[in-house]
Design a protein around this motif. Structure first.
Motif, PDB file in Angstrom:
ATOM      1  N   TYR A  48       0.830  -1.201   0.000  1.00 58.21           N
ATOM      2  CA  TYR A  48       0.000   0.000   0.000  1.00 58.21           C
ATOM      3  C   TYR A  48       0.873   1.263   0.000  1.00 58.21           C
ATOM      4  O   TYR A  48       0.677   2.170  -0.806  1.00 58.21           O
ATOM      5  CB  TYR A  48      -0.937  -0.008   1.205  1.00 58.21           C
ATOM      6  CG  TYR A  48      -1.761   1.244   1.327  1.00 58.21           C
ATOM      7  CD1 TYR A  48      -2.894   1.431   0.536  1.00 58.21           C
ATOM      8  CD2 TYR A  48      -1.409   2.246   2.207  1.00 58.21           C
ATOM      9  CE1 TYR A  48      -3.655   2.585   0.629  1.00 58.21           C
ATOM     10  CE2 TYR A  48      -2.162   3.416   2.308  1.00 58.21           C
ATOM     11  CZ  TYR A  48      -3.278   3.567   1.516  1.00 58.21           C
ATOM     12  OH  TYR A  48      -4.029   4.711   1.606  1.00 58.21           O
ATOM     13  N   PHE A  49       1.857   1.306   0.881  1.00 55.19           N
ATOM     14  CA  PHE A  49       2.725   2.473   0.955  1.00 55.19           C
ATOM     15  C   PHE A  49       3.652   2.565  -0.261  1.00 55.19           C
ATOM     16  O   PHE A  49       3.993   3.659  -0.708  1.00 55.19           O
ATOM     17  CB  PHE A  49       3.505   2.484   2.265  1.00 55.19           C
ATOM     18  CG  PHE A  49       2.618   2.787   3.436  1.00 55.19           C
ATOM     19  CD1 PHE A  49       2.098   4.055   3.612  1.00 55.19           C
ATOM     20  CD2 PHE A  49       2.279   1.799   4.337  1.00 55.19           C
ATOM     21  CE1 PHE A  49       1.253   4.345   4.685  1.00 55.19           C
ATOM     22  CE2 PHE A  49       1.439   2.072   5.407  1.00 55.19           C
ATOM     23  CZ  PHE A  49       0.929   3.343   5.580  1.00 55.19           C
ATOM     24  N   ALA A  55       2.946   6.744  -6.718  1.00 58.49           N
ATOM     25  CA  ALA A  55       1.950   7.691  -7.229  1.00 58.49           C
ATOM     26  C   ALA A  55       2.464   9.126  -7.112  1.00 58.49           C
ATOM     27  O   ALA A  55       2.082   9.990  -7.893  1.00 58.49           O
ATOM     28  CB  ALA A  55       0.637   7.537  -6.472  1.00 58.49           C
ATOM     29  N   ARG A  56       3.349   9.378  -6.164  1.00 62.62           N
ATOM     30  CA  ARG A  56       3.907  10.720  -5.967  1.00 62.62           C
ATOM     31  C   ARG A  56       5.148  10.955  -6.820  1.00 62.62           C
ATOM     32  O   ARG A  56       5.639  12.071  -6.902  1.00 62.62           O
ATOM     33  CB  ARG A  56       4.238  10.927  -4.504  1.00 62.62           C
ATOM     34  CG  ARG A  56       2.997  10.871  -3.620  1.00 62.62           C
ATOM     35  CD  ARG A  56       3.318  11.138  -2.211  1.00 62.62           C
ATOM     36  NE  ARG A  56       3.636  12.565  -2.099  1.00 62.62           N
ATOM     37  CZ  ARG A  56       3.959  13.163  -0.987  1.00 62.62           C
ATOM     38  NH1 ARG A  56       4.020  12.478   0.127  1.00 62.62           N
ATOM     39  NH2 ARG A  56       4.235  14.443  -0.949  1.00 62.62           N
ATOM     40  N   ARG A  60       7.910  11.996 -15.412  1.00 63.17           N
ATOM     41  CA  ARG A  60       8.966  12.788 -16.050  1.00 63.17           C
ATOM     42  C   ARG A  60      10.297  12.639 -15.322  1.00 63.17           C
ATOM     43  O   ARG A  60      11.354  12.831 -15.915  1.00 63.17           O
ATOM     44  CB  ARG A  60       8.558  14.249 -16.173  1.00 63.17           C
ATOM     45  CG  ARG A  60       8.455  14.991 -14.872  1.00 63.17           C
ATOM     46  CD  ARG A  60       8.033  16.445 -15.104  1.00 63.17           C
ATOM     47  NE  ARG A  60       7.897  17.138 -13.850  1.00 63.17           N
ATOM     48  CZ  ARG A  60       6.819  17.124 -13.079  1.00 63.17           C
ATOM     49  NH1 ARG A  60       5.759  16.434 -13.458  1.00 63.17           N
ATOM     50  NH2 ARG A  60       6.785  17.780 -11.943  1.00 63.17           N
ATOM     51  N   ALA A  61      10.254  12.270 -14.037  1.00 61.28           N
ATOM     52  CA  ALA A  61      11.498  12.073 -13.290  1.00 61.28           C
ATOM     53  C   ALA A  61      12.270  10.879 -13.835  1.00 61.28           C
ATOM     54  O   ALA A  61      13.495  10.845 -13.760  1.00 61.28           O
ATOM     55  CB  ALA A  61      11.202  11.882 -11.808  1.00 61.28           C
ATOM     56  N   LEU A  62      11.576   9.903 -14.403  1.00 61.55           N
ATOM     57  CA  LEU A  62      12.255   8.746 -15.000  1.00 61.55           C
ATOM     58  C   LEU A  62      13.102   9.157 -16.197  1.00 61.55           C
ATOM     59  O   LEU A  62      14.136   8.557 -16.453  1.00 61.55           O
ATOM     60  CB  LEU A  62      11.242   7.671 -15.407  1.00 61.55           C
ATOM     61  CG  LEU A  62      10.542   6.958 -14.264  1.00 61.55           C
ATOM     62  CD1 LEU A  62       9.461   6.033 -14.809  1.00 61.55           C
ATOM     63  CD2 LEU A  62      11.534   6.184 -13.420  1.00 61.55           C
ATOM     64  N   LYS A  63      12.648  10.166 -16.923  1.00 62.53           N
ATOM     65  CA  LYS A  63      13.423  10.649 -18.062  1.00 62.53           C
ATOM     66  C   LYS A  63      14.801  11.133 -17.613  1.00 62.53           C
ATOM     67  O   LYS A  63      15.786  10.923 -18.287  1.00 62.53           O
ATOM     68  CB  LYS A  63      12.679  11.768 -18.788  1.00 62.53           C
ATOM     69  CG  LYS A  63      11.468  11.306 -19.528  1.00 62.53           C
ATOM     70  CD  LYS A  63      10.788  12.464 -20.223  1.00 62.53           C
ATOM     71  CE  LYS A  63       9.509  12.025 -20.878  1.00 62.53           C
ATOM     72  NZ  LYS A  63       8.785  13.151 -21.461  1.00 62.53           N
ATOM     73  N   GLY A  64      14.826  11.778 -16.445  1.00 63.77           N
ATOM     74  CA  GLY A  64      16.088  12.252 -15.890  1.00 63.77           C
ATOM     75  C   GLY A  64      17.033  11.115 -15.523  1.00 63.77           C
ATOM     76  O   GLY A  64      18.230  11.294 -15.409  1.00 63.77           O
ATOM     77  N   LEU A  65      16.471   9.913 -15.354  1.00 58.45           N
ATOM     78  CA  LEU A  65      17.283   8.733 -15.039  1.00 58.45           C
ATOM     79  C   LEU A  65      17.679   7.974 -16.302  1.00 58.45           C
ATOM     80  O   LEU A  65      18.296   6.921 -16.225  1.00 58.45           O
ATOM     81  CB  LEU A  65      16.510   7.796 -14.100  1.00 58.45           C
ATOM     82  CG  LEU A  65      16.174   8.381 -12.725  1.00 58.45           C
ATOM     83  CD1 LEU A  65      15.294   7.409 -11.949  1.00 58.45           C
ATOM     84  CD2 LEU A  65      17.446   8.689 -11.956  1.00 58.45           C
TER      85      LEU A  65
END
Length: 82
Positions: A48-49, A55-56, A60-65
């Motif tokens: 759940y956590f 979800a947060r 687009r943050a994956l693109k930076g990776l």
């Protein structure tokens, strides 16, 4: 509400698999039930956590990776590092 229902569904599946595996390995219903109640209960809360955390995390943050979305490759297969 969807997260809670998804978590309960996952917990039910996890219980069934846990019970089945331990029962097949040991032949003990009591042991299988005990393991199947404790381990999935803990994992269900963790799941759940985990879902809330992801979800947060904006895509687009994956693109930076270095990851690209499937749309950049015609939408086929899993995303690959750039």
């Amino acid at each position: 509400m969807r997260d809670i229902l998804k978590t309960l569904s996952y917990g039910s599946l996890h219980f069934s698999v846990g019970f089945g595996v331990v029962y097949l390995l040991t032949g003990e219903v009591t042991l299988a039930a005990g393991v199947a109640l404790i381990e999935p209960a803990v994992n269900t809360v963790v799941f759940y956590f985990h879902e809330k955390a992801w979800a947060r995390f904006p895509a687009r943050a994956l693109k930076g990776l270095g990851f690209r979305s499937p749309a950049h490759r015609g939408g086929h297969g899993p995303a690959q590092p750039a």
